[in-house]
Design an enzyme around this catalytic site. Sequence first.
Site, short mmCIF file in Angstrom:
data_model
loop_
_atom_site.label_atom_id
_atom_site.label_comp_id
_atom_site.label_asym_id
_atom_site.label_seq_id
_atom_site.Cartn_x
_atom_site.Cartn_y
_atom_site.Cartn_z
N LYS A 233 -1.19 4.97 -14.22
CA LYS A 233 -2.51 5.46 -14.60
C LYS A 233 -2.95 6.49 -13.58
CE LYS A 233 -3.75 0.95 -16.50
NZ LYS A 233 -4.67 -0.18 -16.42
N THR B 205 -2.60 -5.87 0.78
CA THR B 205 -3.63 -5.01 0.19
C THR B 205 -3.97 -3.83 1.09
OG1 THR B 205 -5.95 -4.90 -0.51
CG2 THR B 205 -5.41 -6.55 1.13
N PRO C 208 0.78 -1.24 0.00
CA PRO C 208 0.00 0.00 0.00
C PRO C 208 0.80 1.29 0.00
CG PRO C 208 0.12 -0.88 2.21
CD PRO C 208 0.84 -1.86 1.34
N MET D 171 -10.94 2.17 -4.60
CA MET D 171 -11.10 2.99 -5.80
C MET D 171 -12.48 3.62 -5.87
SD MET D 171 -9.20 0.45 -8.54
CE MET D 171 -10.26 -0.95 -8.11
N ASP E 254 -2.10 -5.56 -4.06
CA ASP E 254 -1.98 -6.96 -4.49
C ASP E 254 -2.44 -7.07 -5.94
OD1 ASP E 254 -1.83 -10.02 -3.47
OD2 ASP E 254 -3.46 -9.75 -4.92
N ASP F 294 3.52 0.98 -11.75
CA ASP F 294 2.36 1.87 -11.71
C ASP F 294 2.63 3.10 -10.85
OD1 ASP F 294 0.81 0.25 -13.27
OD2 ASP F 294 -0.14 -0.81 -11.61
N GLY G 294 -3.18 5.72 2.63
CA GLY G 294 -2.92 4.85 3.77
C GLY G 294 -1.51 4.28 3.82
N GLY H 71 0.85 -1.61 -7.27
CA GLY H 71 0.45 -1.24 -5.92
C GLY H 71 -0.51 -2.26 -5.34
#
Length: 481
Positions: A57, A118, A12, A171, A90, A35, A200, A88
Site C-alpha cells: 500500500k 516496532t 522496521p 503514520m 509488528d 507489504d 528509521g 512491516g
Amino acid sequence: MPGKVTLVGAGPGDPGLLTRKGLEALRKAEVVVYDRLVSPAILAMMPEKAEQIDVGKQAARHPVPQDQINQILLDKALEGKNVVRLKGGDPFLFGRGGEELELLAQHGVSFEEVPGITSAISAPAYGGIPVTHRDCCSSLHIVTGHQRAGKELDIDFEALVRTKGTLVFLMGVSALPQICRGLLDAGMEPHMPAAVVERGTTPAQRRISATLGTLPAVAEEAQVESPAVIVVGKVCALAEDFDWFDKLPLKGRRVVVTRPRERAGTLSARLRALGADVWEYPCIATIPLDPCPAVDSAMERLCDYEWQWLEGHGKDARALGAVKLAAIGPGTDRELKKHGLKADYVPEVYDAAHLGEGLPATGKVLALRAEEGSPALTEGLARRNIACDDVASYRTVYENPRSQELRAAVEGTDGLLVTFTSASTVKGFVSSVGEDVNFSRMVGMCIGQQTAAEAKKFGIPVRVAREATMDALVETILEGV
C-alpha cells in the site's frame, strides 16, 4: 487439508532486526504475501520457489483492498499452502493483523503471529532517542496519526498532555501540523523537544530535531516523507548525545555485493553493521556438476594423490587417508574444519598463482575446482614439473536478474562501491550491465590482484585489498570512504 498462515512482523527495516522465529517461518513459506514497508534485504530472504504476492500500500497507488488481502490469505491456505503474511513492524501494532486473522478464524484455518520489532521504539533508538528515561518521563504512549480522508484526527490530546510521558505517533507525516497544533492547544509547551525519524533503522535514515512549535515548519523544509515516526517529549533532547547510528563509518554509503547468493550473507552483514546501504546483486551462481564422472573417478583414486586442493567439494574424512589438503585461503580452510579436516598448506598470498608456485609437492596433485578455473594454478605446477589432475566439480554461471536497475545505478551514481571477490564476479557484473557502460564513476573493491586485473580490462577503477580475505576487503572499503 488446509494449510497454515503465519503473520510475521518484519521489523522496521534493518534486516538484522528480523527475529529468528520470523526468519525460520519465512524460510519455510510456500507463499509470501508482503507489504511495501518490508525492506528489500528481507524480501531477498524469501525462498526462490515460493509464490510471492505484493500487496503493498502506497500513496498515489491503488492498494490491494484489505478485504482482498484477507481473501488471498484464506484462498492460499485452503489450497493447503504454508503461507507467510510478511508485514512491516509488528502485525498487531496498527498493522491490521487482527483483521487478517478474523476471516481465517471463521473458516477454521490454522494461524500464528510472530511479533516484530516496532518502529515506535526502534526508529527513535537508531536516532539516538530512548523513548523512556528516568529523568525525563515515566510513561510511553504510542498513537496512530493516520487520518482518514475528510475526517479529523480522533485523538484525545488533552489526555496525552496530562500523562507528561513520551508520545510516539506512527503514520502521522501528513497530519504532522494537526498533531502539533492539537498538543499545543491542549497546553503542551511550545519549547517541548520533538523530532521526526524518517526511514528509521535503514541506511537512508534521517532525524530532524526541533521543538513542538517549530517541528511542522522544519519537517516541511526538510521535505520529510513517509515512513516516518514522530516523537514528542523531553527524551528528544538526548538525541545529539546518544546518536550512534549516524556515526557509523559507512552510514548511507551504497555498496553492491556481487557474491553468489548463498555466500553473500557474511560480507553483507558486516557492511550493514557499519551502516552501509548494501545491495545484494548476485552476479554469479555456482552449480555442482552432477553427475560428474571425472570427480567420481578421482574420488576412487584418492590414494594416488599426495595433495588434494579442495574448493567446494566434500567427502567423508575417512576416505582421504594419508592425502594432504591444500586450500587457496583461510575461508576454504574454515570450511574444511567444519568437516573435521585441516588444510596442510595455505599460501601466504591467497590466490591460485601462489598456491601453484608454493605448494610443497613432489607427487601428484588433484585440483577440484570450477569448470573455468584460473590457469595460474596448473601453470605454476607445470613449471615445477608437478603432475596435476585438473577436475571440474562445479560450473559458474552468470545471473542477470536486474540488469536495467543496476545499469542505471552504475551510470548515475558517483562513487558507487562494487565488491568483487573473484574474476568471475567481475565477468558476471559486466554481463549484467553491459560492456558499453562507462564504469568510470564507480569503484571496484577487489579481493586480489587477479580479480583487479579482470576489472581493469573493462575500465573499472579499482582498489585492491591487502590480502584475499573478507577482513581485508572490508578494511579497504573503510579506507576508501
